[in-house]
Design an enzyme around this catalytic site. Sequence first.
Site: not given
Length: 506
Positions: A126, A167, A197, A201, A238
């Site tokens: 991410n 990001d 992970d 997002h 996740e």
Amino acid sequence: MKKISYLLLIVLLVLSGCKPKAQEDFKKYNPQNDVYYEIFVRSFADSDGDGIGDLNGVTENLDYLDDLGVSGIWLMPINKTNSYHGYDILDYYDINPDYGTMNDFETLVKEADKRDIKIMIDLVINHTSDRHPWYLEASKGVTNPYRDYYVFNNGAAYSSFVGGMVDLNLGNDKVKEEIKDIFDFYLDKGVKGFRLDAAKHFFDNPGELTPTIKNTAFMLEMNSYIKEKAPDTFMVAEVFEYAYQFNLDYYLGADSILDFSIAQIIQNRIGGGTSAYMLTSSLDKIFDAYRGIDPEFVASPFITNHDLDRIANMPGFSGPNGLIKMKQAASVLLTLPGSPFIYYGDELGMKGARYEGTNIPGYGVVYDEYRRSPFLWGEAAKNTTWLPSDGSNDEVEALKDQKEDENSLYNHYKTLINLRQKTPALAFGNYFEVWNDTSGFIQGYVRYYEKDNYKQAVLVVHNLGVNDTTIDIDAKKVLFGSLTLRANETGIYELKDLDGAIDVSR
């Protein structure tokens, strides 16, 4: 791609006359069903006396994990990093020097494989560190070739998380190719699983209107790519959400989702006693929803992990009834469908909670560190000392002592894990139905597995009340516990068949 490969495997095995004869044969049909053990390498075991856990420390203690019964290890980030936690990656192709070398990692993978233990790595895609070479180039200006590797808004890099993490632009084809190269690199090393992970997002940038759809599509593309090379690889995402409905779309992309909704149910129903009479119905509702998305879904339940306070710190799991409730929480976790995840040290009842910027003498300001405290070996040569004790584990027995106590939490975990691994109805498939006699504090469910000429039905009953109860069934065999259950005890029974245990008309 996932379902096509799975069905093709079954067809080929059937045509070749191969039928399961033992537990290892069933594994061919259920390659993603394992028991995983999450390790924060810094805190697990020190092999060189510097006080910091390392990869060689994990390798040297594989026999412990093998004896415990786990068949998979999830390594929290092991790449070169700026931080103690490792989630700000500096180099995806290099190992954190505190943890050792790439040769050490390769040795760990090979030694684990000898014990039929899979290695899953934490893949942080991410974001990267704001000192990663890609970002250092991107920050030079809008014309730099790496500029579009990241998400910029009004000249500033977007960050889902604080602490120098910026990001990546996962919509950029060049970034996707970089990530595919990373997958290839670790697949070639023998890695069998990836924990993605911060999956929710991935497209969590300003102005994004459909992040969930894009997150899922991105994971599906990556998953399809790695399945071409390694069909049995396990990709688990996740998605930090407590509402299970949020997971549904993600099951279209990843093989599984680390399940915070199930964690919350176990924490509340067992520890807090909240709506205990809804334990099995709550779980059944979740599994039914997942089954509606993918009939072959693989769940990834857990109780706690590195982002949560330890179970021993949660309401209901401390005090005079804390130990028996932690045992029952483990009994629930290890009898659910899928691939359960155990956080290192939870098998000992280790404690650890988040601080909000407290200054610890000899270390400094802490936040999540004590959720990731050193493992309690009870052996000075293995213990890590990077984090000073805050006293919370002073009364928790170390592994060395718990091994000698047949009633310890450790031995409870070991018994349940090994029972699961040798019981097909518990280890494989995702069958889960509420037991017909479930009522009030007596909560039960049936797990069932059938393959070719083999069938097994197992009834799991949890007594969440304070009064003894006798289970009125004609069991083929008592696998764990007894037919009389005291408060917070669990019984596991092999049934002669499914008749009368569930509503088979559904």
